[in-house]
Write an enzyme that holds these catalytic residues in place. Structure first.
Site, short mmCIF file in Angstrom:
data_model
loop_
_atom_site.label_atom_id
_atom_site.label_comp_id
_atom_site.label_asym_id
_atom_site.label_seq_id
_atom_site.Cartn_x
_atom_site.Cartn_y
_atom_site.Cartn_z
N VAL A 1 110.41 164.14 38.01
CA VAL A 1 111.21 165.35 38.26
C VAL A 1 112.59 165.24 37.64
O VAL A 1 113.30 166.24 37.52
CB VAL A 1 111.35 165.67 39.77
N THR B 1 104.93 157.86 56.44
CA THR B 1 104.58 157.78 55.02
C THR B 1 105.16 156.46 54.49
O THR B 1 105.95 155.80 55.18
CB THR B 1 105.21 158.94 54.22
N LYS C 1 120.03 165.70 50.82
CA LYS C 1 119.20 166.62 51.61
C LYS C 1 120.03 167.80 52.11
O LYS C 1 119.54 168.92 52.20
CB LYS C 1 118.54 165.87 52.77
N TYR D 1 121.24 159.75 50.64
CA TYR D 1 120.05 160.48 51.08
C TYR D 1 120.45 161.70 51.92
O TYR D 1 120.02 162.83 51.65
CB TYR D 1 119.11 159.57 51.89
N SER E 1 101.53 161.02 47.09
CA SER E 1 101.73 160.21 48.29
C SER E 1 102.18 161.08 49.46
O SER E 1 102.59 162.24 49.26
CB SER E 1 102.83 159.16 47.99
N GLY E 2 102.06 160.54 50.66
CA GLY E 2 102.73 161.07 51.85
C GLY E 2 102.61 162.57 52.08
O GLY E 2 101.52 163.15 52.09
#
Ligand SMILES: NC(=O)c1ccc[n+]([C@@H]2O[C@H](COP(=O)([O-])OP(=O)(O)OC[C@H]3O[C@@H](n4cnc5c(N)ncnc54)[C@H](OP(=O)(O)O)[C@@H]3O)[C@@H](O)[C@H]2O)c1
Length: 261
Positions: free
Chosen positions: A64, A192, A161, A157, A16-17
């Site tokens: 993952v 996306t 990151k 998130y 995807s994306g």
């Protein structure tokens, strides 16, 4: 002919994306791609598109978060010039607090999932001969401009990151000594499925192909941090530098992305 020097590229989240765009933009005759994702049908769509562009493609349906399967996949891939730890998920607080299960899932994918990709790749690269540029292999970690701003609407998130951006940049210093490079990729907003439900304006919104080309050009130029678009990067650094209470007061005015189930 490929625009880039890599003959063998492994990409997670290629179904995807941005991951799909990275695979397509890397595709050319003579290039071998190792692509993974969880959705077999969408992963095969990417593989078909890349084969049509001349690449040889092997796919693996794997999460993952599954350390053993990831290590097995990477070990049997053969020589790897570039590994891109791209798979990631996001989720916000909506009008409430971030659900505990979401925070755990975000760290498991965006942080542990990146380690499950990068660590076996680095070990495999250490045993490879250097290429013409004296580099044995490159590992690019897809972080985000969110790494620079502790946004109250997406706590896990932003933290995940920031963790992978700092980890990749710091590790590059020591891994260079044995001929391995790490790159922290920090994109702004990309159109996306991940951003489709964002209830706020997304300045500088890019197509996945634009982001993929910026990413690969930055890696090819040897940059440790590849952050784009520039104006949003500057804004993120300024916002990130504010005292946290001021930043939270400002950013609480922005509607938060809803939690992801
Ligand atoms: N979109 C943006 O504005 C933006 C900005 C900065 C950084 N990023 C980062 O760019 C990366 C790609 O995001 P995107 O925007 O392309 O999102 P996307 O379209 O939702 O794609 C996410 C990809 O990650 C894969 N993935 C998620 N969890 C996985 C898991 N446990 N195991 C294996 N694969 C998994 C998905 O695979 P399946 O669908 O097969 O499960 C999918 O291929 C992410 O790391 C994201 O944080 C995105």
């Amino acid at each position: 002919m490929s625009d880039y020097p890599w003959k063998s590229v492994l990409i997670t989240g290629a179904s995807s994306g941005l991951g799909r765009a990275l695979a397509e933009v890397s595709s050319a005759p003579g290039v071998t791609l190792h692509l993974s994702g969880r959705d077999a049908a969408r992963l095969e769509d990417t593989a078909t598109a890349c084969r049509a562009l001349g690449a040889s493609v092997a796919t693996r349906v794997v999460s993952v978060t599954d350390a053993e399967s990831m290590a097995d996949w990477i070990a049997q891939a053969g020589r790897l010039d570039l590994v891109i730890a791209n798979a990631g998920i996001s989720g916000g607080t909506g009008d409430a607090v971030e659900p505990a299960a979401q925070a755990v899932r975000v760290f498991a994918t965006n942080l542990t999932g990146v380690l499950n990709t990068a660590l076996p790749a680095i070990e495999a690269m250490a045993a490879q001969a250097p290429g013409p540029d004296e580099v044995r292999g490159r590992v690019a970690v897809i972080s985000s401009l969110a790494a620079f701003v502790a946004a109250p609407g997406a706590p896990a998130y932003c933290a995940s990151k920031a963790a992978v951006q700092r980890w990749a940049e710091a590790l590059d210093a020591s891994e260079r000594k044995r001929g391995i490079r790490l790159h922290a990729i920090c994109p702004g907003f990309i159109r996306t499925p991940m951003t489709a439900s964002n209830p706020f304006a997304m300045p500088g919104l890019m197509t996945p192909e634009q982001a993929a080309r910026r990413t690969l050009a930055g890696i090819a130029a040897g940059r440790v941090r590849v952050a784009y678009p520039r104006p949003l990067y500057v804004m993120a650094r300024l916002l990130g530098g504010l005292p946290p209470a001021w930043r939270n007061a400002m950013m609480r005015q922005v509607p938060a992305k809803p939690p992801q189930s």
